[in-house]
Motif scaffolding. Structure first.
Motif, PDB file in Angstrom:
ATOM      1  N   PHE A  30      35.345  31.057  46.290  1.00 32.50           N
ATOM      2  CA  PHE A  30      36.144  32.292  46.342  1.00 32.50           C
ATOM      3  C   PHE A  30      35.155  33.527  46.071  1.00 32.50           C
ATOM      4  O   PHE A  30      34.429  33.208  44.910  1.00 32.50           O
ATOM      5  CB  PHE A  30      37.447  32.455  45.411  1.00 32.50           C
ATOM      6  N   PHE A  31      35.267  34.652  46.572  1.00 31.26           N
ATOM      7  CA  PHE A  31      34.855  36.152  45.904  1.00 31.26           C
ATOM      8  C   PHE A  31      35.928  37.274  46.316  1.00 31.26           C
ATOM      9  O   PHE A  31      36.554  36.936  47.145  1.00 31.26           O
ATOM     10  CB  PHE A  31      33.305  36.028  46.539  1.00 31.26           C
ATOM     11  N   PHE A  32      35.358  38.131  45.631  1.00 26.73           N
ATOM     12  CA  PHE A  32      36.119  39.391  45.910  1.00 26.73           C
ATOM     13  C   PHE A  32      35.424  40.623  46.713  1.00 26.73           C
ATOM     14  O   PHE A  32      34.234  40.464  46.837  1.00 26.73           O
ATOM     15  CB  PHE A  32      36.582  40.112  44.410  1.00 26.73           C
ATOM     16  N   ALA A  33      36.106  41.327  47.467  1.00 23.01           N
ATOM     17  CA  ALA A  33      35.343  42.187  48.411  1.00 23.01           C
ATOM     18  C   ALA A  33      36.145  43.482  48.269  1.00 23.01           C
ATOM     19  O   ALA A  33      37.347  43.436  48.219  1.00 23.01           O
ATOM     20  CB  ALA A  33      35.350  41.920  49.858  1.00 23.01           C
ATOM     21  N   PRO A  34      35.420  44.607  47.822  1.00 25.97           N
ATOM     22  CA  PRO A  34      33.971  44.677  47.258  1.00 25.97           C
ATOM     23  C   PRO A  34      33.694  44.197  46.121  1.00 25.97           C
ATOM     24  O   PRO A  34      34.556  43.803  45.145  1.00 25.97           O
ATOM     25  CB  PRO A  34      34.096  46.420  47.296  1.00 25.97           C
ATOM     26  N   THR A  46      41.878  48.634  46.180  1.00 24.50           N
ATOM     27  CA  THR A  46      42.104  47.515  46.862  1.00 24.50           C
ATOM     28  C   THR A  46      40.968  46.479  46.603  1.00 24.50           C
ATOM     29  O   THR A  46      39.997  46.986  47.099  1.00 24.50           O
ATOM     30  CB  THR A  46      42.500  47.677  48.414  1.00 24.50           C
ATOM     31  N   VAL A  47      41.420  45.237  46.560  1.00 27.40           N
ATOM     32  CA  VAL A  47      40.605  44.079  46.407  1.00 27.40           C
ATOM     33  C   VAL A  47      40.934  43.066  47.034  1.00 27.40           C
ATOM     34  O   VAL A  47      42.040  42.752  47.080  1.00 27.40           O
ATOM     35  CB  VAL A  47      40.335  43.691  44.901  1.00 27.40           C
ATOM     36  N   SER A  48      40.102  42.646  47.972  1.00 29.34           N
ATOM     37  CA  SER A  48      40.519  41.425  48.811  1.00 29.34           C
ATOM     38  C   SER A  48      39.854  40.045  48.439  1.00 29.34           C
ATOM     39  O   SER A  48      38.746  40.122  47.852  1.00 29.34           O
ATOM     40  CB  SER A  48      39.817  41.536  50.422  1.00 29.34           C
ATOM     41  N   VAL A  49      40.481  39.129  48.400  1.00 28.86           N
ATOM     42  CA  VAL A  49      40.097  37.681  48.149  1.00 28.86           C
ATOM     43  C   VAL A  49      39.807  36.991  49.103  1.00 28.86           C
ATOM     44  O   VAL A  49      40.436  36.999  50.436  1.00 28.86           O
ATOM     45  CB  VAL A  49      41.394  36.858  47.576  1.00 28.86           C
ATOM     46  N   LEU A  77      50.916  43.601  46.106  1.00 29.40           N
ATOM     47  CA  LEU A  77      50.241  42.582  46.742  1.00 29.40           C
ATOM     48  C   LEU A  77      50.569  42.618  48.094  1.00 29.40           C
ATOM     49  O   LEU A  77      51.635  42.680  48.507  1.00 29.40           O
ATOM     50  CB  LEU A  77      50.856  41.358  45.879  1.00 29.40           C
ATOM     51  N   SER A  78      49.636  41.998  49.065  1.00 30.64           N
ATOM     52  CA  SER A  78      49.861  42.205  50.383  1.00 30.64           C
ATOM     53  C   SER A  78      49.118  40.976  51.215  1.00 30.64           C
ATOM     54  O   SER A  78      47.905  40.609  50.590  1.00 30.64           O
ATOM     55  CB  SER A  78      49.275  43.266  50.848  1.00 30.64           C
ATOM     56  N   LYS A  79      49.673  40.516  52.141  1.00 30.34           N
ATOM     57  CA  LYS A  79      49.183  39.290  52.953  1.00 30.34           C
ATOM     58  C   LYS A  79      48.607  39.923  54.198  1.00 30.34           C
ATOM     59  O   LYS A  79      47.955  38.909  55.154  1.00 30.34           O
ATOM     60  CB  LYS A  79      50.215  38.248  53.136  1.00 30.34           C
ATOM     61  N   ALA A  80      48.489  41.213  54.397  1.00 31.14           N
ATOM     62  CA  ALA A  80      48.085  41.804  55.686  1.00 31.14           C
ATOM     63  C   ALA A  80      46.594  41.349  55.851  1.00 31.14           C
ATOM     64  O   ALA A  80      45.948  41.596  55.139  1.00 31.14           O
ATOM     65  CB  ALA A  80      48.265  43.422  55.664  1.00 31.14           C
ATOM     66  N   GLY A  81      46.303  40.820  57.256  1.00 30.01           N
ATOM     67  CA  GLY A  81      45.006  40.565  57.370  1.00 30.01           C
ATOM     68  C   GLY A  81      44.369  39.388  56.822  1.00 30.01           C
ATOM     69  O   GLY A  81      43.319  38.777  57.260  1.00 30.01           O
ATOM     70  N   GLN A 112      34.959  27.385  58.189  1.00 30.35           N
ATOM     71  CA  GLN A 112      33.721  27.125  57.660  1.00 30.35           C
ATOM     72  C   GLN A 112      32.825  28.196  58.084  1.00 30.35           C
ATOM     73  O   GLN A 112      32.786  28.727  59.222  1.00 30.35           O
ATOM     74  CB  GLN A 112      32.772  26.003  58.327  1.00 30.35           C
ATOM     75  N   GLY A 113      32.114  28.948  56.944  1.00 31.59           N
ATOM     76  CA  GLY A 113      31.309  30.197  57.305  1.00 31.59           C
ATOM     77  C   GLY A 113      31.365  31.006  55.808  1.00 31.59           C
ATOM     78  O   GLY A 113      31.442  30.363  54.891  1.00 31.59           O
ATOM     79  N   LYS A 114      30.918  31.970  56.280  1.00 33.85           N
ATOM     80  CA  LYS A 114      30.420  32.898  55.185  1.00 33.85           C
ATOM     81  C   LYS A 114      31.326  33.683  54.460  1.00 33.85           C
ATOM     82  O   LYS A 114      31.249  34.499  53.108  1.00 33.85           O
ATOM     83  CB  LYS A 114      29.066  33.864  55.550  1.00 33.85           C
ATOM     84  N   GLY A 115      32.506  33.827  54.872  1.00 42.06           N
ATOM     85  CA  GLY A 115      33.728  34.472  54.207  1.00 42.06           C
ATOM     86  C   GLY A 115      34.618  35.121  55.232  1.00 42.06           C
ATOM     87  O   GLY A 115      34.434  35.644  56.186  1.00 42.06           O
ATOM     88  N   ILE A 116      36.063  34.828  54.832  1.00 42.99           N
ATOM     89  CA  ILE A 116      37.170  35.433  55.490  1.00 42.99           C
ATOM     90  C   ILE A 116      37.911  35.699  54.506  1.00 42.99           C
ATOM     91  O   ILE A 116      38.137  35.228  53.245  1.00 42.99           O
ATOM     92  CB  ILE A 116      37.780  34.307  56.348  1.00 42.99           C
ATOM     93  N   LYS A 117      38.994  36.683  54.955  1.00 40.94           N
ATOM     94  CA  LYS A 117      40.053  37.164  53.926  1.00 40.94           C
ATOM     95  C   LYS A 117      41.040  36.420  53.873  1.00 40.94           C
ATOM     96  O   LYS A 117      41.488  35.672  54.931  1.00 40.94           O
ATOM     97  CB  LYS A 117      40.373  38.444  54.427  1.00 40.94           C
ATOM     98  N   ILE A 118      41.528  35.805  52.541  1.00 40.95           N
ATOM     99  CA  ILE A 118      42.511  35.172  52.526  1.00 40.95           C
ATOM    100  C   ILE A 118      43.918  35.670  51.698  1.00 40.95           C
ATOM    101  O   ILE A 118      44.911  35.381  51.733  1.00 40.95           O
ATOM    102  CB  ILE A 118      42.183  33.684  51.776  1.00 40.95           C
TER     103      ILE A 118
END
Length: 118
Positions: A30-34, A46-49, A77-81, A112-118
């Motif tokens: 897991f990582f955070f964006a930004p 806003t921080v995305s997981v 808290l939001s699940k949008a996107g 599988q990949g470099k990153g998606i928003k969960i």
């Protein structure tokens, strides 16, 4: 009143657990964006997981984010996107414990990949 601060999201927030649909050796994380953000007192941000799984598909993700109570005022808290298709545990916030918990599934074949928003 909180001071202006430069925050490294990874340092200021602690993510516990790992993607469950991936083995410990396949570089899933897991990582955070930004990754960093400059804040002024009273500013909302806003921080995305995000999740990355570099060598195998991961389909089940669960985690708990613990944030420092003296640095943040939780707003919403939001699940949008989100790329999670099925929530085993909807994302929830505990003001008492200063945590956000979640568990969800991306059906087969997973991700599988470099990153998606969960």
């Amino acid at each position: 009143m909180k001071k202006s601060i430069l925050i490294s999201i990874v340092a200021a927030l602690m993510l516990i657990f790992a993607p469950l649909g991936a083995s410990a050796t396949n570089d899933a994380y897991f990582f955070f964006a930004p990754k960093t953000i400059t804040l002024v007192s009273g500013q909302t941000f806003t921080v995305s997981v995000m999740v990355a799984s570099l060598t195998q598909s991961a389909n089940t993700m669960a985690g708990q984010i613990k944030y420092p109570a003296d640095s943040f005022d939780f707003v919403s808290l939001s699940k949008a996107g989100s790329n999670i298709n099925l929530w085993i545990q909807d994302p929830t916030h505990s003001a008492k414990d200063h945590t956000i918990s979640f568990a969800g599934v991306i059906p087969s074949p997973g991700y599988q990949g470099k990153g998606i928003k969960i």
